[in-house]
Structures are given as structure tokens and as C-alpha cells.
Design a protein around this motif. Structure first.
Motif, PDB file in Angstrom:
ATOM      1  N   HIS A  76      41.712  32.371  42.781  1.00 19.61           N
ATOM      2  CA  HIS A  76      42.660  32.389  41.662  1.00 19.61           C
ATOM      3  C   HIS A  76      42.231  33.322  40.536  1.00 19.61           C
ATOM      4  CE1 HIS A  76      45.414  29.158  42.923  1.00 19.61           C
ATOM      5  NE2 HIS A  76      44.371  28.719  43.585  1.00 19.61           N
ATOM      6  N   ARG A  77      41.011  33.757  40.529  1.00 19.69           N
ATOM      7  CA  ARG A  77      40.558  34.699  39.505  1.00 19.69           C
ATOM      8  C   ARG A  77      41.417  35.971  39.469  1.00 19.69           C
ATOM      9  NH1 ARG A  77      34.444  37.181  38.643  1.00 19.69           N
ATOM     10  NH2 ARG A  77      35.064  39.351  38.338  1.00 19.69           N
ATOM     11  N   PRO A  78      41.738  36.596  40.626  1.00 19.07           N
ATOM     12  CA  PRO A  78      42.592  37.792  40.569  1.00 19.07           C
ATOM     13  C   PRO A  78      43.978  37.518  39.998  1.00 19.07           C
ATOM     14  CG  PRO A  78      41.481  37.637  42.699  1.00 19.07           C
ATOM     15  CD  PRO A  78      41.277  36.342  42.008  1.00 19.07           C
ATOM     16  N   HIS A  79      44.493  36.291  40.163  1.00 20.81           N
ATOM     17  CA  HIS A  79      45.809  35.966  39.614  1.00 20.81           C
ATOM     18  C   HIS A  79      45.786  36.079  38.091  1.00 20.81           C
ATOM     19  CE1 HIS A  79      46.474  33.192  43.361  1.00 20.81           C
ATOM     20  NE2 HIS A  79      46.317  34.462  43.683  1.00 20.81           N
ATOM     21  N   LEU A  80      44.736  35.545  37.461  1.00 17.43           N
ATOM     22  CA  LEU A  80      44.621  35.592  36.005  1.00 17.43           C
ATOM     23  C   LEU A  80      44.411  37.018  35.511  1.00 17.43           C
ATOM     24  CD1 LEU A  80      42.373  32.432  35.461  1.00 17.43           C
ATOM     25  CD2 LEU A  80      44.797  32.680  34.864  1.00 17.43           C
ATOM     26  N   VAL A  81      43.675  37.803  36.301  1.00 18.77           N
ATOM     27  CA  VAL A  81      43.429  39.191  35.910  1.00 18.77           C
ATOM     28  C   VAL A  81      44.727  39.995  35.987  1.00 18.77           C
ATOM     29  CG1 VAL A  81      42.210  41.315  36.525  1.00 18.77           C
ATOM     30  CG2 VAL A  81      40.996  39.125  36.562  1.00 18.77           C
ATOM     31  N   ARG A  82      45.483  39.818  37.079  1.00 18.06           N
ATOM     32  CA  ARG A  82      46.740  40.561  37.227  1.00 18.06           C
ATOM     33  C   ARG A  82      47.773  40.145  36.179  1.00 18.06           C
ATOM     34  NH1 ARG A  82      45.764  39.984  42.911  1.00 18.06           N
ATOM     35  NH2 ARG A  82      47.086  38.135  42.968  1.00 18.06           N
ATOM     36  N   ALA A  83      47.689  38.904  35.710  1.00 20.65           N
ATOM     37  CA  ALA A  83      48.602  38.433  34.664  1.00 20.65           C
ATOM     38  C   ALA A  83      48.147  38.864  33.274  1.00 20.65           C
ATOM     39  CB  ALA A  83      48.721  36.909  34.723  1.00 20.65           C
ATOM     40  N   ASP A  84      47.036  39.623  33.194  1.00 15.48           N
ATOM     41  CA  ASP A  84      46.483  40.097  31.920  1.00 15.48           C
ATOM     42  C   ASP A  84      46.124  38.947  30.993  1.00 15.48           C
ATOM     43  OD1 ASP A  84      46.604  42.866  32.462  1.00 15.48           O
ATOM     44  OD2 ASP A  84      48.725  42.921  31.967  1.00 15.48           O
ATOM     45  N   LEU A  85      45.615  37.855  31.577  1.00 13.82           N
ATOM     46  CA  LEU A  85      45.169  36.721  30.785  1.00 13.82           C
ATOM     47  C   LEU A  85      43.652  36.685  30.643  1.00 13.82           C
ATOM     48  CD1 LEU A  85      47.569  33.950  32.145  1.00 13.82           C
ATOM     49  CD2 LEU A  85      47.733  35.213  29.985  1.00 13.82           C
ATOM     50  N   VAL A  86      42.930  37.360  31.515  1.00 17.18           N
ATOM     51  CA  VAL A  86      41.470  37.432  31.457  1.00 17.18           C
ATOM     52  C   VAL A  86      41.036  38.801  31.963  1.00 17.18           C
ATOM     53  CG1 VAL A  86      39.275  36.390  32.133  1.00 17.18           C
ATOM     54  CG2 VAL A  86      41.306  34.957  31.987  1.00 17.18           C
ATOM     55  N   SER A  87      40.003  39.344  31.368  1.00 15.97           N
ATOM     56  CA  SER A  87      39.362  40.544  31.918  1.00 15.97           C
ATOM     57  C   SER A  87      37.916  40.206  32.233  1.00 15.97           C
ATOM     58  CB  SER A  87      39.436  41.711  30.935  1.00 15.97           C
ATOM     59  OG  SER A  87      38.664  41.453  29.775  1.00 15.97           O
ATOM     60  N   PHE A  88      37.449  40.659  33.382  1.00 19.90           N
ATOM     61  CA  PHE A  88      36.064  40.449  33.795  1.00 19.90           C
ATOM     62  C   PHE A  88      35.389  41.806  33.951  1.00 19.90           C
ATOM     63  CE2 PHE A  88      38.025  36.501  35.297  1.00 19.90           C
ATOM     64  CZ  PHE A  88      37.104  35.560  34.858  1.00 19.90           C
ATOM     65  N   ILE A  89      34.156  41.908  33.470  1.00 19.86           N
ATOM     66  CA  ILE A  89      33.382  43.135  33.604  1.00 19.86           C
ATOM     67  C   ILE A  89      32.041  42.782  34.246  1.00 19.86           C
ATOM     68  CG2 ILE A  89      32.283  45.061  32.408  1.00 19.86           C
ATOM     69  CD1 ILE A  89      34.312  44.736  30.186  1.00 19.86           C
TER      70      ILE A  89
ATOM     71  N   ARG B  43      30.774  39.473  32.314  1.00 17.76           N
ATOM     72  CA  ARG B  43      31.338  39.328  30.971  1.00 17.76           C
ATOM     73  C   ARG B  43      32.831  39.058  31.114  1.00 17.76           C
ATOM     74  NH1 ARG B  43      28.169  44.087  29.664  1.00 17.76           N
ATOM     75  NH2 ARG B  43      26.326  43.511  28.471  1.00 17.76           N
ATOM     76  N   PHE B  44      33.339  38.150  30.316  1.00 14.88           N
ATOM     77  CA  PHE B  44      34.772  37.868  30.343  1.00 14.88           C
ATOM     78  C   PHE B  44      35.341  37.942  28.935  1.00 14.88           C
ATOM     79  CE2 PHE B  44      33.189  33.705  29.134  1.00 14.88           C
ATOM     80  CZ  PHE B  44      34.158  33.230  28.274  1.00 14.88           C
ATOM     81  N   ARG B  45      36.628  38.164  28.879  1.00 15.44           N
ATOM     82  CA  ARG B  45      37.350  38.155  27.611  1.00 15.44           C
ATOM     83  C   ARG B  45      38.747  37.625  27.866  1.00 15.44           C
ATOM     84  NH1 ARG B  45      38.021  43.317  23.436  1.00 15.44           N
ATOM     85  NH2 ARG B  45      38.189  42.066  21.517  1.00 15.44           N
ATOM     86  N   LEU B  46      39.156  36.647  27.091  1.00 15.22           N
ATOM     87  CA  LEU B  46      40.503  36.109  27.222  1.00 15.22           C
ATOM     88  C   LEU B  46      41.496  37.107  26.643  1.00 15.22           C
ATOM     89  CD1 LEU B  46      39.930  32.386  26.153  1.00 15.22           C
ATOM     90  CD2 LEU B  46      39.865  33.372  28.444  1.00 15.22           C
ATOM     91  N   MET B  47      42.538  37.407  27.422  1.00 17.99           N
ATOM     92  CA  MET B  47      43.543  38.380  27.021  1.00 17.99           C
ATOM     93  C   MET B  47      44.882  37.679  26.824  1.00 17.99           C
ATOM     94  SD  MET B  47      41.489  40.907  27.021  1.00 17.99           S
ATOM     95  CE  MET B  47      42.588  42.268  26.666  1.00 17.99           C
ATOM     96  N   SER B  48      45.721  38.273  25.999  1.00 12.40           N
ATOM     97  CA  SER B  48      46.988  37.636  25.628  1.00 12.40           C
ATOM     98  C   SER B  48      48.101  37.870  26.634  1.00 12.40           C
ATOM     99  CB  SER B  48      47.443  38.150  24.269  1.00 12.40           C
ATOM    100  OG  SER B  48      47.807  39.523  24.356  1.00 12.40           O
ATOM    101  N   GLY B  49      47.965  38.883  27.499  1.00 10.38           N
ATOM    102  CA  GLY B  49      49.063  39.248  28.385  1.00 10.38           C
ATOM    103  C   GLY B  49      50.125  40.085  27.708  1.00 10.38           C
ATOM    104  N   LEU B  50      49.923  40.400  26.429  1.00 14.35           N
ATOM    105  CA  LEU B  50      50.913  41.160  25.662  1.00 14.35           C
ATOM    106  C   LEU B  50      50.411  42.575  25.414  1.00 14.35           C
ATOM    107  CD1 LEU B  50      51.760  38.461  22.975  1.00 14.35           C
ATOM    108  CD2 LEU B  50      53.084  39.011  25.029  1.00 14.35           C
TER     109      LEU B  50
END
Length: 315
Positions: free
Chosen positions: A132-145, A163-170
Motif C-alpha cells: 500500500h505504500r505505492p498507493h499513498l505515493v501515487r496519491a501525493d500523500l507521502v513522499s519517501f526518500i 526519510r518521509f514527508r507527509l504531502m497534501s496531494g494539492l
């Protein structure tokens, strides 16, 4: 027999045992983390079964999002500050994504985390998190580095937690008006501060083309500080072909800049206008996607209305 998700935790013997064990542990030793394996040994369950019942207790608001803190009966899920308060209102691709997002928000707006830690916090298996991690990344809700570990000889010796950062999807709004006209000057200022680009002559075609490329990014919504950081992240880099290297770095950037969740949730950005999927009424929001006008429900239709599309979130 009714599915487990439809059964009250009061009518489920394993749920009652787990809740009691969590209460006992909170009283006896609240400072020591209780692992899922240890909790399973206390109540006589295997790890997967323990995770399932912890998830059920959380879904029924009997325990907090950390899956370890029992809540007083009847009070339900408390108001979670900061990142978790934002995460519980986000519409995600599916229910498991919602669970993982709330668990990840428990570690803050950004940080470093192992996927094993996220799986334990979310009460699911490692395989489920990885799926499910790729689902959140594709939805622009999380970025992982990824964070590789390099030795003094330049070899790769594995990697640290991502490293992670919560993203807004906007996506950030494109520039307009005076800001659009000022973009070339801002681009020149950014290039002046990029250390490996310092040797390029200002009256050269190389400089002119670079300004045009960076200006395009700025006008497309990229903030100047984020753009400078992306270009100047490496302190001692020597570029034999500065223009070519600049082009390579800019191509690696996403076409649109996605606003970090913290910036949106704390009001650093303006809310946007959208329409409710149920009543089609316009309203202002800082949530991504197609949220309902009441957050988790439609104000016009009431809490019991069913939207045209499924809404997945942790309430």
C-alpha cells in the motif's frame, strides 16, 4: 456468524483480553514499549491475530492510533494534534492506506522510519505496508526518500530508514500577475546561489537558457527555496557541463510542486474552492482530492448519506 468488523469488541473475547492487557501494561510500566509479539504472548495469540484484533479495537475507537493506549469507554477517539489530526480527515485510495497514513502521521510531519516500524504502528503486516505504500505515493500523500550508507571508499553499505514527508496531494498554484513577471529575476537569484553553477558567465547562452528553465519551474508553482534546495543539495559538486547537469536535475523534478501537508494544515497556503461530491455545493477546503463539504459527511444530506464514490478514511 457476523464478520469480525461488525462485532463489538465487548462481544469478542480476544479483544477484551488485549484491551485488559494494554490497561495492565499502562499501569505497570507505561514507559516501556510493548511489542505486538509480547502482547500476543500475554493473551495467547499469534502475531497476525494480535494485529487483527488491535486494528479492530482501533477501528471501534477503543485504543489510540498508536495501537497501545487504551481509551476510556464511551469517549472514543480523541482529537489528535498536528499531523494525526490532519491524517484522520484525509480521503485515501483504500481503508488500509488510511490506516497506514494515520500510523505514519504518529511519527510527525516528516522524519525517518523503517517499514517494519510502520507496519507495527498500523497493526498490519510488513507485506501489507509494502503493497500500500505505492498507493499513498501515487496519491501525493507521502513522499519517501531512500537514505543510502556510503563508506569512505564510495561503496554502498546498505541504507538507513527512509526519510518521509507527509504531502497534501494539492499542487501549488501557478504564478500570475506581478509574480509571473518577476520570475526571471528570481531565477537569476537562485542560479547565483547554486555553488556548482557559479562559474557560468552571465552574458553567455548557457546562463540565458538556464534562467529560462528555472523561470519555467517557478511559473509552474515551484517555490524558490524548494527549487534552490533541489539544485544545490550537494555542497562540493563540480559539474564539467553545468548546463547539462542543470537539465538533468530539473528533469528529475516532478512537473508540479505538491504542497507539503504541514504547510496546508497550518494555514500557510490559501484554501481552494471545490464542489461536494454529494450535494454539488461549492465550499472552501484545504483537504486534497474530492472531500465532502462537512469533512467526513455532506452538510446538506447529513451523516448517513452515501456518496457516489467510496470514501476511505479513519474517522
Amino acid at each position: 456468524m457476523a464478520p469480525h468488523r461488525d462485532i463489538s469488541p465487548d462481544d469478542c473475547s480476544p479483544c477484551r483480553k488485549i484491551f485488559a492487557a494494554l490497561e495492565d501494561h499502562q499501569i505497570a510500566d507505561p514507559e516501556t514499549p510493548l511489542t505486538t509479539d509480547a502482547l500476543g504472548q500475554v493473551v495467547g495469540l499469534k502475531k497476525r491475530a494480535t494485529q487483527n484484533h488491535l486494528a479492530h479495537l482501533f477501528a471501534k475507537s477503543r485504543i489510540d492510533a498508536d495501537r497501545r493506549t487504551p481509551l476510556v469507554s464511551g469517549i472514543g477517539q480523541p482529537l489528535l494534534p498536528g499531523a494525526q489530526e490532519w491524517a484522520v480527515n484525509i480521503i485515501t485510495p483504500d481503508p488500509t492506506c488510511a490506516r497506514c497514513l494515520v500510523a505514519l502521521a504518529m511519527f510527525g510531519w516528516e522524519g525517518q522510519i523503517k517499514m517494519e516500524e510502520l507496519a507495527e504502528a498500523a497493526g498490519v503486516s510488513l507485506r501489507t505496508v509494502e503493497r500500500h505504500r505505492p498507493h499513498l505515493v501515487r496519491a501525493d500523500l507521502v513522499s519517501f526518500i531512500p537514505v543510502p550508507v556510503h563508506g569512505s571508499n564510495g561503496r554502498n553499505y546498505g541504507r538507513r530508514p527512509d526519510r518521509f514527508r507527509l504531502m497534501s496531494g494539492l499542487p501549488a498554484a501557478k504564478l500570475a500577475g506581478a509574480a509571473w513577471d518577476e520570475a526571471p529575476d528570481v531565477a537569476e537569484d537562485i542560479l547565483t546561489r547554486v555553488r556548482w553553477f557559479a562559474g557560468v558567465e552571465r552574458d553567455s547562452d548557457e546562463w540565458t537558457n538556464a534562467v529560462q528553465s528555472v523561470t519555467w519551474c517557478l511559473r509552474n508553482g515551484w517555490p524558490s527555496n524548494a527549487l534552490h534546495h533541489a539544485l544545490d543539495a550537494t555542497e562540493n559538486r563540480q559539474a564539467y557541463n553545468p548546463r547539462g547537469y542543470l537539465t538533468t536535475l530539473l528533469r528529475k523534478l516532478p512537473r508540479r510542486y505538491i504542497l507539503p501537508a504541514q504547510d496546508v494544515a497550518t494555514g500557510r497556503t490559501e484554501p481552494r474552492m471545490t464542489e461536494c461530491p454529494v450535494c454539488q455545493g461549492p465550499f472552501r477546503t484545504r483537504l486534497p482530492g474530492n472531500p465532502l463539504c462537512g469533512g467526513g459527511y455532506c452538510l446538506a444530506a447529513g451523516r448517513d448519506a452515501t456518496p457516489a464514490a467510496p470514501i476511505f478514511k479513519i474517522a
